[in-house]
Write a protein that holds these residues in place. Structure first.
Motif, PDB file in Angstrom:
ATOM      1  N   MET A 100       0.845  -1.198   0.000  1.00 59.23           N
ATOM      2  CA  MET A 100       0.000   0.000   0.000  1.00 59.23           C
ATOM      3  C   MET A 100       0.881   1.249   0.000  1.00 59.23           C
ATOM      4  SD  MET A 100      -3.168   1.144   0.102  1.00 59.23           S
ATOM      5  CE  MET A 100      -4.126  -0.219   0.735  1.00 59.23           C
ATOM      6  N   ASP A 106       0.134  -0.806  -6.707  1.00 52.38           N
ATOM      7  CA  ASP A 106      -1.150  -1.409  -7.062  1.00 52.38           C
ATOM      8  C   ASP A 106      -2.290  -0.823  -6.223  1.00 52.38           C
ATOM      9  OD1 ASP A 106       0.118  -2.983  -8.899  1.00 52.38           O
ATOM     10  OD2 ASP A 106       0.253  -4.738  -7.598  1.00 52.38           O
ATOM     11  N   ASP A 107      -2.019  -0.612  -4.921  1.00 50.58           N
ATOM     12  CA  ASP A 107      -3.003  -0.011  -4.020  1.00 50.58           C
ATOM     13  C   ASP A 107      -2.405   1.239  -3.399  1.00 50.58           C
ATOM     14  OD1 ASP A 107      -5.302  -2.001  -3.925  1.00 50.58           O
ATOM     15  OD2 ASP A 107      -3.581  -3.299  -3.476  1.00 50.58           O
ATOM     16  N   ASN A 108      -3.202   2.318  -3.354  1.00 51.48           N
ATOM     17  CA  ASN A 108      -2.691   3.605  -2.918  1.00 51.48           C
ATOM     18  C   ASN A 108      -3.698   4.321  -2.019  1.00 51.48           C
ATOM     19  OD1 ASN A 108      -0.331   3.790  -5.066  1.00 51.48           O
ATOM     20  ND2 ASN A 108      -2.191   3.236  -6.177  1.00 51.48           N
ATOM     21  N   SER A 163     -11.593   0.190  -1.269  1.00 48.26           N
ATOM     22  CA  SER A 163     -11.093   0.670  -2.546  1.00 48.26           C
ATOM     23  C   SER A 163     -12.119   1.590  -3.206  1.00 48.26           C
ATOM     24  CB  SER A 163     -10.780  -0.505  -3.468  1.00 48.26           C
ATOM     25  OG  SER A 163     -10.251  -0.043  -4.686  1.00 48.26           O
ATOM     26  N   LYS A 176      -8.793   5.987  -1.199  1.00 47.72           N
ATOM     27  CA  LYS A 176      -8.034   4.780  -1.532  1.00 47.72           C
ATOM     28  C   LYS A 176      -8.308   4.417  -2.985  1.00 47.72           C
ATOM     29  CE  LYS A 176      -7.486   1.609   1.606  1.00 47.72           C
ATOM     30  NZ  LYS A 176      -7.690   0.466   2.549  1.00 47.72           N
ATOM     31  N   LYS A 178      -6.954   2.167  -6.655  1.00 51.01           N
ATOM     32  CA  LYS A 178      -6.108   1.231  -7.390  1.00 51.01           C
ATOM     33  C   LYS A 178      -5.229   2.018  -8.369  1.00 51.01           C
ATOM     34  CE  LYS A 178      -7.689  -2.839  -5.941  1.00 51.01           C
ATOM     35  NZ  LYS A 178      -6.806  -3.852  -5.294  1.00 51.01           N
TER      36      LYS A 178
END
Length: 393
Positions: free
Chosen positions: A1, A63-65, A87, A101, A103
């Protein structure tokens, strides 16, 4: 993350302090805002900021932020809510986006002013920076929060018995040197970072933080809530001020209700007023409106941006803003707004020659062996010089 700290309109309203950094790189309390989020979330971070700052403050998308507003100071409650975001879910506080959040396929199109289909509203109070004076005004709150964050489960190093420590909220890291000084924590905690020195005869009242490799000179008097950033040298009398780092106020003179950027130097016997003779509300120069803005404060001193300098015996009026790389000297009171790259004083200003300014900056930074006046730093000052030209007309 990936934790990505983004700039919104606060980057504009916090000028001139944010000409040379993202909002999350501002120091308030003991840590910068970015460092606070890293501690709370146990994660590295990157920045979503102005294009000309991005080389020094890079952006990393995974990939995830989680995009987090850089003007918001974290606490346990808001951190817990952000951790539990799903997400595509966003968190809003009043009229600002706190976090979202995303992707990686959506992160490239992130908009700090955007609306999201699934938004939560945060109703508890938060410390948010909007204007430069918020830094000293809210420093007390952030000093106390950071002290708890940094000292939890740790034991303070011992100081020499020649010092007097009053109260219990005192913490010194290893490598602190101090003799014959007094530290009172009755009004707030005191934190001394590693490799700092507090010279003989100094008196400090909390809340107070001294960041690594900084020095407090003999006989200095400091009142809370004050933060001295890393690699600073401070003397004289200081009250409710934040000095970010690599800056010097090495001599007598009063600094109160002030924010001093990096690489600044205050000449001997420099003083700032923080209270008007008629006790009326203080106004500050406002970059977005190019006019004086009411602060709602009775006590408000000096706002000085990075790389600014002033000569000996400089007298700053109540509520003075000094821009990036300005050089102030001479007798009398300079105006309440000193433009970025201004050269002069009470008798007026001309433009500080760009090449001359860059030569001085290289010499100043070159005195620190672990810092380099590299291409990224040069590019930032070059762009700020262009951006601020209209203010010097």
């Amino acid at each position: 993350m990936a934790i990505i700290l983004f700039d919104d309109n606060a980057h504009h309203t916090l000028l001139p302090l944010t000409y040379t950094r993202p909002v999350a790189d501002l120091r308030i309390g003991i840590l910068t805002i970015a460092e606070k989020w890293a501690k709370y979330l146990n994660s590295d971070f990157s920045f979503y900021t102005r294009d000309y700052l991005q080389a020094k403050f890079p952006l990393t998308i995974q990939d995830d932020n989680i995009f987090i507003n850089g003007s918001v100071c974290p606490d346990e409650a808001v951190v817990e809510v952000i951790k539990n975001l799903g997400s595509g879910q966003a968190l809003r506080y009043k009229d600002i986006l706190i976090a979202v959040k995303l992707k990686d396929i959506y992160a490239d199109n992130f908009d700090p002013y955007g609306k999201y289909t699934d938004e939560l509203i945060y109703n508890d109070e938060l410390v948010v920076l909007t204007h430069p004076e918020d830094i000293f005004r809210k420093n007390d709150t952030e000093l106390r929060k950071d002290f708890k964050l940094l000292t939890a489960g740790r034991k303070s190093a011992k100081l020499s018995s020649t010092n007097t420590i009053i109260g219990d909220d005192f913490f010194a890291e290893e490598g602190v040197r101090s003799e014959c000084c007094s530290f009172s924590t009755l009004n707030g905690p005191i934190y001394l970072s590693s490799n700092t020195e507090v010279w003989e005869g100094t008196h400090i009242r909390g809340p107070f933080a001294l960041c690594h490799h900084s020095q407090i000179k003999m006989g200095t008097k400091i009142y809370g809530a004050t933060t001295i950033g890393p690699y600073c040298r401070i003397g004289g009398e200081v009250n409710n001020s934040v000095v970010w780092g690599y800056s010097s106020k090495g001599h007598e003179g009063y600094l109160g209700n002030a924010v001093i950027g990096e690489w600044c130097n205050l000449g001997a016997d420099t003083n700032n007023s923080n209270l008007k003779n008629n006790y009326s509300e203080v106004k500050l120069w406002d970059y977005p409106t190019r006019s004086m803005r009411k602060t709602g404060l009775q006590f408000c001193g000096l706002i000085m941006a990075d790389h600014a300098k002033c000569g000996i015996n400089t007298m700053f009026n109540t509520g003075t803003v000094v821009g990036v790389s300005a050089n102030v000297f001479g007798g009398g009171y300079p105006p309440n707004y000193v433009p970025d790259f201004g050269w002069g004083g009470a008798d007026g200003f001309e433009e500080y020659g760009f090449d001359k300014m860059m030569e001085t900056t290289a010499r100043v930074i070159g005195r620190r062996p672990h810092r380099n006046f590299d291409d990224a730093e040069k590019a930032i000052l070059t762009e700020v010089y262009k951006l601020t030209k209209p203010y010097r007309k």
